[in-house]
Design an enzyme around this catalytic site. Structure first.
Site, PDB file in Angstrom:
ATOM      1  N   ASN A   1       0.753   0.530   5.681  1.00  0.00           N
ATOM      2  CA  ASN A   1       1.449  -0.130   4.577  1.00  0.00           C
ATOM      3  C   ASN A   1       2.255  -1.270   5.169  1.00  0.00           C
ATOM      4  O   ASN A   1       3.112  -1.059   6.023  1.00  0.00           O
ATOM      5  CB  ASN A   1       2.381   0.860   3.868  1.00  0.00           C
ATOM      6  CG  ASN A   1       3.276   0.196   2.833  1.00  0.00           C
ATOM      7  OD1 ASN A   1       2.958  -0.880   2.349  1.00  0.00           O
ATOM      8  ND2 ASN A   1       4.383   0.834   2.508  1.00  0.00           N
ATOM      9  N   GLY A   2       1.980  -2.483   4.715  1.00  0.00           N
ATOM     10  CA  GLY A   2       2.693  -3.646   5.226  1.00  0.00           C
ATOM     11  C   GLY A   2       1.735  -4.769   5.547  1.00  0.00           C
ATOM     12  O   GLY A   2       0.607  -4.816   5.047  1.00  0.00           O
TER      13      GLY A   2
ATOM     14  N   TYR B   1      11.232  -3.655  -8.190  1.00  0.00           N
ATOM     15  CA  TYR B   1       9.938  -3.461  -8.851  1.00  0.00           C
ATOM     16  C   TYR B   1       9.006  -2.486  -8.149  1.00  0.00           C
ATOM     17  O   TYR B   1       8.382  -1.643  -8.788  1.00  0.00           O
ATOM     18  CB  TYR B   1       9.241  -4.826  -8.962  1.00  0.00           C
ATOM     19  CG  TYR B   1       7.829  -4.766  -9.501  1.00  0.00           C
ATOM     20  CD1 TYR B   1       7.595  -4.621 -10.865  1.00  0.00           C
ATOM     21  CD2 TYR B   1       6.731  -4.852  -8.640  1.00  0.00           C
ATOM     22  CE1 TYR B   1       6.297  -4.573 -11.366  1.00  0.00           C
ATOM     23  CE2 TYR B   1       5.430  -4.796  -9.136  1.00  0.00           C
ATOM     24  CZ  TYR B   1       5.222  -4.655 -10.493  1.00  0.00           C
ATOM     25  OH  TYR B   1       3.951  -4.596 -10.994  1.00  0.00           O
TER      26      TYR B   1
ATOM     27  N   GLY C   1      -0.958   0.735  -4.846  1.00  0.00           N
ATOM     28  CA  GLY C   1      -2.250   0.140  -4.520  1.00  0.00           C
ATOM     29  C   GLY C   1      -3.343   0.747  -5.351  1.00  0.00           C
ATOM     30  O   GLY C   1      -3.462   1.973  -5.418  1.00  0.00           O
TER      31      GLY C   1
ATOM     32  N   CYS D   1       0.823  -1.196   0.000  1.00  0.00           N
ATOM     33  CA  CYS D   1       0.000   0.000   0.000  1.00  0.00           C
ATOM     34  C   CYS D   1       0.865   1.257   0.000  1.00  0.00           C
ATOM     35  O   CYS D   1       2.060   1.210   0.248  1.00  0.00           O
ATOM     36  CB  CYS D   1      -0.907   0.004   1.220  1.00  0.00           C
ATOM     37  SG  CYS D   1      -2.014  -1.428   1.295  1.00  0.00           S
TER      38      CYS D   1
END
Length: 496
Positions: free
Chosen positions: A124-125, A271, A50, A23
């Site tokens: 995020n995670g 990436y 996201g 995210c």
């Protein structure tokens, strides 16, 4: 070749979803500024992390307003909505689900009332001890009275964290955070807020990125430096692993809730992050180009043209061409406007598969021996279709070079890879993969060369998807996974 399911997505092949991004989070404290609009543009810069839902929470000193919905940032928000979100503090979130399904009540920021106000949280995670935290909530009898007016039930690790933060009747959000944060395990880069203060925190391993920036009249925290750039904030530093930050009218204060044991995600360099982002003082584009140079030295080939699989393969392809002396060219054109849509194509279009996103330039590739550079291979369906398409358009040879090692292990820290059984590199050799995708040759950069390209010590990187060494202990299989809270007696946590 397996065919697509008829749904156009941001993936090249709907049946071969690549590594889905973690995210994106953004937070700003800036009295006198249009914080909702700053957050909108910050999220816009982080859209790649996201695409399932987006949301913004704004605090004005008296209350927190939250607006969120399914879809892209540009689909969720318009001028009128942003104008209605007035305040001095804001946090925002782009979601790709790693715990909890992609549904509205799992969209973020997540909101909770407290005894003295409220709290909103973006994450995020991915936590690895969600089941353990759920038991803490149950032992403290915090399940009752939390169902929304719609009767919806949140099933994300973020909901559990938000409920814990709101569960201290005699403490402020800041005091509660200092008690809750040491209990969390796994990957978490957090932005959260009460009515008057912006908070940020990063797990002890610093697996997912989080940076601090300065505005002329305020502060910004974000997943990537590219989001600072787009709102005109100056990069100050990375938020350190195990660090908790609070920002309000008193200024910025910081406290450590855990000892730093750095294990930054190596796949951010390959990436996940934007190429114009900086991580650990390294521009991601430069790292990817260096990976390409090392790949060319490790695995040279006699060829006529180096082409990338756009966009993620472009920097490494540039590096490969520079090092090898083989000309760089664009042999594939990407349709940038095939985004996250749910229009069902006809059967004829469905059979075209990858051409919905990429189209070859026949006059560039016909008769050429090609080096095709891509960032990773997950299931192999995309590369198989790509090699076949290039041959149909006249390529004499197709040599595939991958700027990451074989992905053999799933991620439990915020990247939604395929399951281990679906990973093509799990259990078969590189030559067997080459035969499966139909390439004349196939080579992956080695893990040691990838690590060296980052200029980060190997022990300071999480490499689990490549070597299976997980830096944070994992629970039993039935106590982890995307749908953990949906297969148990789900916890009614969402209140908006």
């Amino acid at each position: 070749m397996p065919r697509g399911d008829g749904r156009l997505t941001h993936d090249l092949d709907p049946q071969d979803a690549g590594p889905q991004d973690a995210c994106g989070v953004f937070g700003v404290w800036a009295p006198g500024e249009e914080v909702a609009k700053l957050t909108y543009f910050g999220l816009y810069a982080l859209q790649h992390r996201g695409q399932e839902s987006a949301g913004i929470a704004v605090g004005n000193g008296r209350q927190i307003l939250v607006y969120k919905d399914m879809g892209l940032v540009s689909q969720v928000f318009d001028e009128a909505t942003l104008e209605s979100l007035k305040g001095e503090i804001a946090i925002g979130h782009n979601r790709y689900s790693t715990t909890g399904s992609s549904v509205w009540h799992n969209a973020q920021p997540t909101f909770r009332p407290t005894t003295s106000g409220s709290v909103a949280l973006g994450h995020n995670g991915n936590l690895t001890n969600t089941a353990e935290l759920l038991e803490i909530l149950r032992e403290r009898d915090l399940e009752s009275g939390m169902t929304s007016s719609k009767g919806e039930t949140a099933t994300s690790d973020t909901s559990v964290m938000a409920t814990l933060l709101a569960s201290y009747p005699d403490r402020s959000v800041e005091e509660a955070a200092l008690d809750v944060l040491p209990k969390l395990r796994g990957a978490f880069s957090l932005v959260f807020m009460d009515e008057g203060t912006l908070y940020a925190a990063r797990d002890a391993q610093g697996i997912r990125p989080l940076v601090l920036g300065r505005l002329e009249r305020g502060w910004v925290v974000a997943s990537e430096t590219a989001a600072l750039d787009i709102v005109g904030a100056s990069f100050i530093r990375e938020i350190q692993p195990g660090e908790f930050i609070a920002i309000d009218e008193k200024g910025l204060r910081t406290e450590r809730f855990a000892k730093a044991e750095p294990k930054g995600c190596i796949f951010e360099y390959v990436y996940l992050a934007r190429p114009d982002t900086t991580i650990s003082d390294q521009r991601v584009f430069s790292v990817r180009a260096e990976i390409g140079r090392r790949l060319a030295r490790e695995f040279p080939v006699d060829a006529d043209l180096v082409i990338p699989v756009p966009e993620s393969g472009t920097p490494a392809a540039i590096g490969y061409a520079e090092e090898s002396g083989i000309p760089f060219g664009h042999g594939l054109v990407k349709n940038s406007y095939v985004g996250r849509t749910f229009i069902q194509p006809s059967q004829t279009l469905r059979q075209l598969g990858i051409r919905l996103k990429l189209n070859p330039l026949r006059d560039v590739i016909a008769g050429k021996r090609l080096v095709v550079v891509d960032d990773s291979i997950v299931r192999g369906n995309t590369q198989r279709a790509l090699v076949r398409m290039l041959r149909e358009f006249g390529a004499a040879e197709v040599h595939v070079r991958i700027s990451s090692p074989p992905v053999k292990w799933p991620c439990f820290y915020g990247i939604d890879f395929a399951s281990r059984a679906e990973l093509i590199a799990n259990g078969i050799s590189v030559d067997e993969i080459r035969r499966s995708i139909g390439a004349d040759s196939l080579a992956y950069v080695t893990l040691d060369q990838l690590v060296e390209a980052t200029n980060v010590p190997k022990d300071n990187l999480c490499r689990a998807c490549f070597d299976g060494i997980y830096p944070v202990a994992l629970p039993e299989d039935d106590l982890i996974g995307k749908h953990l809270l949906e297969v148990q007696d789900t916890l009614p946590l969402e209140v908006i």
